[in-house]
Enzyme design. Sequence first.
Site, PDB file in Angstrom:
ATOM      1  N   GLY A 165       0.836  -1.195   0.000  1.00 13.60           N
ATOM      2  CA  GLY A 165       0.000   0.000   0.000  1.00 13.60           C
ATOM      3  C   GLY A 165       0.868   1.241   0.000  1.00 13.60           C
ATOM      4  N   GLY A 183       0.536   5.838   0.111  1.00 10.44           N
ATOM      5  CA  GLY A 183      -0.284   7.047   0.178  1.00 10.44           C
ATOM      6  C   GLY A 183       0.558   8.227   0.583  1.00 10.44           C
ATOM      7  N   GLY A 184      -0.105   9.331   0.932  1.00  4.50           N
ATOM      8  CA  GLY A 184       0.629  10.525   1.318  1.00  4.50           C
ATOM      9  C   GLY A 184       1.453  10.328   2.561  1.00  4.50           C
ATOM     10  CG  PHE A 185       0.452   6.995   5.025  1.00  3.29           C
ATOM     11  CD1 PHE A 185       1.271   5.889   5.012  1.00  3.29           C
ATOM     12  CD2 PHE A 185      -0.813   6.901   4.470  1.00  3.29           C
ATOM     13  CE1 PHE A 185       0.851   4.701   4.451  1.00  3.29           C
ATOM     14  CE2 PHE A 185      -1.246   5.713   3.919  1.00  3.29           C
ATOM     15  CZ  PHE A 185      -0.413   4.610   3.904  1.00  3.29           C
ATOM     16  CB  VAL A 211       1.430  -0.273   4.030  1.00  2.00           C
ATOM     17  CG1 VAL A 211       1.132  -1.445   4.951  1.00  2.00           C
ATOM     18  CG2 VAL A 211       0.770   0.988   4.561  1.00  2.00           C
ATOM     19  CE  LYS A 218       0.135   4.298   9.035  1.00  3.58           C
ATOM     20  NZ  LYS A 218      -1.180   4.948   9.120  1.00  3.58           N
ATOM     21  CG  ASP A 221      -8.303   8.547   6.799  1.00  2.00           C
ATOM     22  OD1 ASP A 221      -9.088   9.121   6.024  1.00  2.00           O
ATOM     23  OD2 ASP A 221      -7.164   8.170   6.463  1.00  2.00           O
TER      24      ASP A 221
END
Length: 665
Positions: A352, A354-356, A359, A374, A470
Amino acid sequence: MAIVLRSLLFLILLYVSYIPLALAQNEKGFIYNGFHDQANLGLDGIAEIHPNGLLQLTNLSHNEVGRAFYQFPIKFDTNSSLSFSTNFVFAMVPEVDNLGGEGIAFTISPSTDFTHAYANRFLGLFNDSNNNNTANHILAIEVDPVPGADFGDIINHVGIDVNSIDSVELAPTTYFSIEEGKNISLELLSGNPMHLWIDYDEAEKLLNVTLAPTTIPKPDRPLLSTPIDLSEILLESMYVGFSSATGTLASSHYILGWSFNKSGPAQSLDVASLPPLPERKGKDKPGLVIMTSLIAVAVVLITVAGVAAYILRRKKYEELQEDWEEEYGPHRFSYKNLHKATKGFKDTEVIGEGGFGKVYMGILPSSNLQIAVKRISHDSRQGMKEFVAEIVSMGRLRHRNLVQLLGYCRRRGELLLVYDYMPNGSLDKFLYSNEKPNLHWVQRFGIIRGVASGLLYLHEEWEQVVLHRDVKSSNVLLDAGLNGKLGDFGLAKLYDHGTNPQTTRVVGTVGYLAPELTRTRTATTFSDVFAFGAFLLEVACGRKPIEGLVLPERILVDWVAECWRKGDILDASDPSLEGNYVVEEMELVLKLGLFCSHSIPAARPSMKQVVQFLDGDADLRELPYDSASFGTFTSNESSDFTSLPFSQASGPSMSTTDSILRDGS
């Protein structure tokens, strides 16, 4: 004569009935407040039992091994529960004050034959050739006062060893004092008795190790709390006992009492009745002191080179850790183990992004337990202590529809969060990607009910209120049975019931953000309910909350509201279902999605009401067609609530503060 026969028959029946009872006791558990008449122990090496019942594993002989194992094998049901509990009192009396070695290991092994095992740092369990061999099927919990640079050990530590003397997890010998509110160090070579508890919970696949002086009860907080799947390690028939060794320096290692149980908590030892340790002799003779000192100097010089090389190697796995993190030890993972688990955080292990950050899927080397890791960047120390405290608190969440947060690790500019691994990935892949098969309605409705149950637990049923902040399909993960579990607590905030949460920054994902957040900047349980409403419509319609990269965008809740006003709300259902759904359930989900998306927070249902509607425990009355408060195109906050199909919910006033994480995408 008849009387004699009846008596004889009674004795025979008594004996026959006693045999299975004795066997059951042997196979399940036992307790020894001191060891007398060998106590069903098999002794090996230099181990011996003193007349007063004291078990001595080693003496002051150098490079020797002493073992004591319960002579009956313990039956572990590998198809059912592998839970066990044990505790024992031990003492290490050094050759010279605070100068001795090596350690003691409580051991679970398929055999008591350790013919080829080495003494010294191998603790009489392994050798150079079989160390780290998965065929060993050995679990050991060691207490060791001596650092071993080549094994990654530290001075005075408790370690968990799996098929190897190289501990998969270790911690300094401390115990948590409730009175002082902090961890207090223990010196293993003090010669004082200490109490060690080891508890494995098969349901949670969690191994807890707790240490304390014998003068206090078992602390509430374990020293080590390690996720581990023993089904990969233990066989059906295993022996339990102790292995201990000396090295260049020696200590007398004693076991004063031992309790073990395979079917529940082990019985508590009667510390007051345990056999006393031999009296310590007076001051050492000068010659012996000089001799021992010379040996110690030689050992130090030999060790220095190895330690230097070890430090360079450890630099690769250097972590960020501050004093305040010691109390969160059981929830902290070593970077070294996470690095190994994810194959060095290779791109091939990414599941996975994303902006964070990314993962990764990983497998813990200690237990073969699959995890998800993560990686989050954090360039500020402000608020990190509070954030980690929340991470640790959320690690205590237990619900079948929540992804279990196992712990964290900090290294340089990174924060790593460790979760249970969900083999079927995120729900959005099933809704929008051709890589996954289409979910039929029964599966979708089950996922919706599961996520609702998980949110209810967070809002009302746990010891604190947890705002997820979220909720979306990409944060709903599916296990092997396609059961939905709400995950990714990176943006979550928690607070006590009846108090105010502390948030000021608007976080979350566009399309799931409640309209009041942009104005009040105050997250509440109602803003979670709004996001859940968007999620309901997303699953039922097979569409994202906002579609279109250029204007005009299509807002899903507005489109569903328009279908409802036209009297054709089922037209909003996912075309891929081809009408194969329960009409009443589809209508319920679509209408409930609209109610959760009401523009006025207090007009939305609580999660308790949502669960009641989904479970059929409460009826959702018909929606009023003339309402203009469903959908995002209005900010009318003077709507009449009298026609709503549920009672109004009220929320507490909120105050706010900064959030640690800035991006929830």
